[in-house]
Structure formats: C-alpha cells, structure tokens
Design a protein around this motif. Structure first.
Motif, PDB file in Angstrom:
ATOM      1  N   ALA A 124       0.829  -1.210   0.000  1.00  0.00           N
ATOM      2  CA  ALA A 124       0.000   0.000   0.000  1.00  0.00           C
ATOM      3  C   ALA A 124       0.863   1.260   0.000  1.00  0.00           C
ATOM      4  CB  ALA A 124      -0.924  -0.010   1.221  1.00  0.00           C
ATOM      5  N   ILE A 125       1.938   1.267   0.779  1.00  0.00           N
ATOM      6  CA  ILE A 125       2.837   2.427   0.799  1.00  0.00           C
ATOM      7  C   ILE A 125       3.495   2.611  -0.564  1.00  0.00           C
ATOM      8  CG2 ILE A 125       4.950   3.368   1.806  1.00  0.00           C
ATOM      9  CD1 ILE A 125       4.219   1.977   4.405  1.00  0.00           C
ATOM     10  N   ALA A 126       3.930   1.501  -1.171  1.00  0.00           N
ATOM     11  CA  ALA A 126       4.565   1.591  -2.491  1.00  0.00           C
ATOM     12  C   ALA A 126       3.588   2.132  -3.533  1.00  0.00           C
ATOM     13  CB  ALA A 126       5.084   0.218  -2.902  1.00  0.00           C
ATOM     14  N   LEU A 127       2.337   1.689  -3.502  1.00  0.00           N
ATOM     15  CA  LEU A 127       1.340   2.202  -4.437  1.00  0.00           C
ATOM     16  C   LEU A 127       1.056   3.678  -4.182  1.00  0.00           C
ATOM     17  CD1 LEU A 127      -1.172  -0.789  -4.527  1.00  0.00           C
ATOM     18  CD2 LEU A 127       0.328  -0.034  -6.377  1.00  0.00           C
ATOM     19  N   PHE A 128       1.013   4.062  -2.912  1.00  0.00           N
ATOM     20  CA  PHE A 128       0.770   5.471  -2.589  1.00  0.00           C
ATOM     21  C   PHE A 128       1.896   6.350  -3.122  1.00  0.00           C
ATOM     22  CE2 PHE A 128       1.545   9.000   0.390  1.00  0.00           C
ATOM     23  CZ  PHE A 128       0.361   9.708   0.214  1.00  0.00           C
ATOM     24  N   LEU A 129       3.133   5.897  -2.957  1.00  0.00           N
ATOM     25  CA  LEU A 129       4.262   6.707  -3.399  1.00  0.00           C
ATOM     26  C   LEU A 129       4.337   6.815  -4.919  1.00  0.00           C
ATOM     27  CD1 LEU A 129       7.079   5.502  -0.958  1.00  0.00           C
ATOM     28  CD2 LEU A 129       5.832   7.659  -0.903  1.00  0.00           C
ATOM     29  N   THR A 130       3.911   5.785  -5.622  1.00  0.00           N
ATOM     30  CA  THR A 130       4.055   5.782  -7.087  1.00  0.00           C
ATOM     31  C   THR A 130       2.832   6.301  -7.819  1.00  0.00           C
ATOM     32  OG1 THR A 130       3.357   3.455  -7.099  1.00  0.00           O
ATOM     33  CG2 THR A 130       5.726   3.913  -7.089  1.00  0.00           C
ATOM     34  N   HIS A 131       1.639   6.286  -7.184  1.00  0.00           N
ATOM     35  CA  HIS A 131       0.434   6.612  -7.929  1.00  0.00           C
ATOM     36  C   HIS A 131      -0.482   7.634  -7.245  1.00  0.00           C
ATOM     37  CE1 HIS A 131       1.619   2.857  -9.908  1.00  0.00           C
ATOM     38  NE2 HIS A 131       0.933   3.277 -10.943  1.00  0.00           N
ATOM     39  N   TYR A 132      -0.267   7.916  -5.982  1.00  0.00           N
ATOM     40  CA  TYR A 132      -1.191   8.801  -5.283  1.00  0.00           C
ATOM     41  C   TYR A 132      -0.520  10.013  -4.664  1.00  0.00           C
ATOM     42  CZ  TYR A 132      -4.875   5.248  -5.621  1.00  0.00           C
ATOM     43  OH  TYR A 132      -5.799   4.352  -6.099  1.00  0.00           O
ATOM     44  N   ALA A 133       0.667   9.844  -4.113  1.00  0.00           N
ATOM     45  CA  ALA A 133       1.297  10.918  -3.348  1.00  0.00           C
ATOM     46  C   ALA A 133       1.681  12.081  -4.248  1.00  0.00           C
ATOM     47  CB  ALA A 133       2.536  10.388  -2.622  1.00  0.00           C
ATOM     48  N   PRO A 134       1.477  13.318  -3.786  1.00  0.00           N
ATOM     49  CA  PRO A 134       1.992  14.471  -4.542  1.00  0.00           C
ATOM     50  C   PRO A 134       3.506  14.415  -4.637  1.00  0.00           C
ATOM     51  CG  PRO A 134       0.426  15.154  -2.835  1.00  0.00           C
ATOM     52  CD  PRO A 134       0.729  13.712  -2.584  1.00  0.00           C
ATOM     53  N   ARG A 135       4.036  15.041  -5.669  1.00  0.00           N
ATOM     54  CA  ARG A 135       5.473  14.968  -5.914  1.00  0.00           C
ATOM     55  C   ARG A 135       6.287  15.490  -4.732  1.00  0.00           C
ATOM     56  NH1 ARG A 135       8.112  14.305 -10.631  1.00  0.00           N
ATOM     57  NH2 ARG A 135       6.146  14.567 -11.743  1.00  0.00           N
ATOM     58  N   ARG A 136       5.775  16.517  -4.058  1.00  0.00           N
ATOM     59  CA  ARG A 136       6.553  17.108  -2.959  1.00  0.00           C
ATOM     60  C   ARG A 136       6.609  16.210  -1.730  1.00  0.00           C
ATOM     61  NH1 ARG A 136       1.699  19.834  -3.213  1.00  0.00           N
ATOM     62  NH2 ARG A 136       0.383  19.693  -1.346  1.00  0.00           N
ATOM     63  N   LEU A 137       5.711  15.194  -1.662  1.00  0.00           N
ATOM     64  CA  LEU A 137       5.719  14.282  -0.520  1.00  0.00           C
ATOM     65  C   LEU A 137       6.467  12.988  -0.800  1.00  0.00           C
ATOM     66  CD1 LEU A 137       2.051  14.536   0.855  1.00  0.00           C
ATOM     67  CD2 LEU A 137       4.117  15.617   1.752  1.00  0.00           C
ATOM     68  N   ARG A 138       6.648  12.640  -2.063  1.00  0.00           N
ATOM     69  CA  ARG A 138       7.266  11.355  -2.385  1.00  0.00           C
ATOM     70  C   ARG A 138       8.697  11.262  -1.863  1.00  0.00           C
ATOM     71  NH1 ARG A 138       5.387  10.792  -8.748  1.00  0.00           N
ATOM     72  NH2 ARG A 138       3.116  10.779  -8.340  1.00  0.00           N
ATOM     73  N   GLY A 139       9.475  12.309  -2.085  1.00  0.00           N
ATOM     74  CA  GLY A 139      10.867  12.291  -1.658  1.00  0.00           C
ATOM     75  C   GLY A 139      11.029  12.143  -0.159  1.00  0.00           C
ATOM     76  N   PRO A 140      10.367  12.994   0.668  1.00  0.00           N
ATOM     77  CA  PRO A 140      10.524  12.854   2.120  1.00  0.00           C
ATOM     78  C   PRO A 140      10.066  11.511   2.659  1.00  0.00           C
ATOM     79  CG  PRO A 140       9.631  15.011   1.575  1.00  0.00           C
ATOM     80  CD  PRO A 140       9.643  14.225   0.301  1.00  0.00           C
ATOM     81  N   ILE A 141       8.931  11.000   2.159  1.00  0.00           N
ATOM     82  CA  ILE A 141       8.441   9.716   2.662  1.00  0.00           C
ATOM     83  C   ILE A 141       9.396   8.597   2.280  1.00  0.00           C
ATOM     84  CG2 ILE A 141       6.578   8.036   2.507  1.00  0.00           C
ATOM     85  CD1 ILE A 141       4.634  10.325   2.109  1.00  0.00           C
TER      86      ILE A 141
END
Length: 333
Positions: free
Chosen positions: A113-130
């Motif tokens: 679920a985290i991997a899907l969120f990072l690749t398909h749902y999270a805004p670009r500004r949140l992907r890097g920090p998470i």
C-alpha cells in the motif's frame, strides 16, 4: 563476360556455426573476455561458498545429533550440558515460523500500500521525504529495534492484548492471562516493522517499471485509478512483490538481536500468541552460544542447519511461484 557463366556460378558458401563462433570469439574485446571471466568466476565462487557452508553445518550437526538422546525434531527441551544430552528444535521451529508468518501478514499489505501510494497517489513534494524516511528505517541496526521494542513497544502492548482477549479470546489463539507482552505477537509486530522498508522499496521500484502505455490504455477504456492499479499495475508487478516479500521473510527468519531483546524465552509451545515465552532458531543461538561447551555449539550449529534448510526451501518455493506466474504478470509484454 558471358552471362551464362555468371548464372552457373555456385552461390557463395556460408560460414559454418563453428566458424561463426570462432570469429565472434576473435572479435571479442579483451575487456569483454575479462568481464566474462570475472562474472563466471563469481558465480562459481558463490556455489563453492554455499557448498562449504552446507558441508560445515552438516558435519557439525551430525556430530551433535548422533549423541542426542531425544528426538531432534520433536523434543521440547534444550539441555546439552547433561550426560546424556537431550535437545530438540520443536519449540524453535514453531517460534521461528509463527513469528515470521505474523510479520508477513502485517508487513506485506502495508508495504504494498505504501509503495502504491508513493508511485500513484502521493503528490510529488511528498514522495521524496516519505521515501527518505523509509530508507532510514532500513538503515537502523537490529539492536536499536530490539531496545525500542523492549522499552517502548512491550509496555504499550497491554491495551491491544486486552482488546484481543475481550473480542477474540474465545478462539484460544488470542487469549491473554496477563503478564508482560513478551510474546510471539509482539515479536511478529517488531519483525514486521523491521522488514517493512525492504518490501516497500523493492515494490516501489517494481511499480515504477510498469509500462506507461498499460496505464494509459486502461484509462482510455474508462477505468478509475484503482481499476488501473488492479488491472495493470499489480498484475505486472506480482512477481516483484513476491520477490520483495521473500527478501523480507529471509530477514524475519534470521533476525537475532531484536528477538532476543524482546522475547521471554522458554521451551514450551503456547496455544495463545499472547502468552509470554517461546523461542526462535536465531534467538536461541545468540543467547546460548557464548556459554555453550564444544558439544553445545555443535548442537546450536545443528539448529542453524535446520534454519539454513528452511531458508533454502522458502526461496525455492518463491522462485517456483514466480516462474508459474511469469506468463500472467505482463512483465514480458
């Protein structure tokens, strides 16, 4: 020139396969030959190391098991200091497998679920920090996880254990009689936290490799974002998810210091996952190796051989599953 001579001339002969191979070898650059030699040697060296480990473990295990007065597979005791010695791996095998299964049940869905969120749902500004925080979790030493589990996780597990006892205690698996939460469930939760970064990072990289045309085709047919993930992303990355899960399972099976710090070891198989006690292969080896006699170390090595075999079986099963599902994954499309 006579045209009849040209027409009657024999066609040019094609070089044989052996000649083509010799020409290819001759055209290969020295760097390619050196790289081929290093690659082949590395593969052979790996096989030699694996064979040496298996041979060492088997030799020392045979020395110990030959003097064991109990059944090595079913005895609920570990007493190598008496004469004759009595020891077995029943409790250790049960604890290792159960704690790893608990960890996988918790970690795999959350990691995917985290991997899907990072690749398909999270805004670009949140992907890097998470992603950076997840990478940091993978770098934390095992002993730090163990100290955190003993000092923070165990004292705060009573509320969860009480809730499970109130609503699921009738099953017997989640019954709780009180006491410290140094149980298999606590160990499983701690292992799940430890393997979560591994499964998440590998799954994330797999999902990033999904061909963009697959997702665009699903969107063009009117699919929602979840339907795109269900029909295009997950089928493509199924083999990668299985591989990531096996990497996490490998760490869960062999984890030592964190389990030894949190678990209250004993040689009983408890029907409830909430009862304190139990043991695992790695925890037992770590806690007893320093004070064991030479024969006691052979016995511990024998238990290590069983863990080695379990790991090989798990990895072999994973490769078989991946091979069976490869044609359905979409990875070859």
């Amino acid at each position: 020139m006579d045209t009849t001579q040209i027409a009657d001339a024999p066609p040019p002969t094609q070089p044989s396969s052996a000649e083509q191979k010799r020409a290819a070898r001759g055209a290969t650059r020295p760097g390619d030959r050196i790289f081929l030699g290093f690659s082949r040697g590395s593969g052979i060296l790996l096989l030699v190391i694996m064979a040496a480990i298996a041979g060492f473990l088997t030799y020392r295990a045979v020395l110990a098991i030959s003097k064991d007065e109990g059944n090595f597979l079913t005895t609920f005791e570990w007493n190598t200091g008496v004469n004759p010695p009595v020891f077995g791996i029943a409790v250790l095998a049960y604890g290792t497998i159960v704690s790893s299964i608990i960890a996988m049940i918790i970690a795999v869905p959350i990691s995917v679920a985290i991997a899907l969120f990072l690749t398909h749902y999270a805004p670009r500004r949140l992907r890097g920090p998470i992603a950076y925080v997840i990478d940091l979790l993978a770098a934390v030493p095992s002993i730090v996880y163990g100290l955190w589990g003993a000092l923070i996780l165990v004292p705060h597990m009573n509320g969860l254990l009480g809730w499970l006892n109130d609503y699921l205690g009738w099953t017997g698996v989640f019954s709780w009689q009180g006491g410290a939460a140094r149980s298999m469930l606590t160990v499983g939760i701690l292992l799940a936290i430890m393997i979560l970064p591994i499964i998440t990072n590998v799954s994330r990289e797999v999902f990033r490799q999904v061909p963009q045309m697959h997702e665009e085709a699903a969107l063009a047919l009117g699919a929602t974002r979840w339907e795109v993930i269900r029909m295009a992303v997950i089928p493509f990355g199924r083999s990668g998810i299985i591989s990531a899960s096996m990497l996490g399972l490998g760490r869960a099976l062999g984890e030592t210091m964190a389990v030894a710090t949190v678990l209250s070891p004993d040689f009983l198989i408890h029907g409830s996952l909430l009862d304190p006690g139990g043991g695992t292969f790695a925890q037992n080896i770590a806690s007893k190796f320093s004070e064991a006699t030479e024969f006691g170390r052979d016995a511990l090595i024998a238990s290590g051989l069983v863990l080695f075999v379990i790991t090989l079986v798990v990895n072999g099963a994973a490769r078989a599953i991946i091979a069976r599902r490869k044609e359905y994954s979409g990875a070859n499309a």
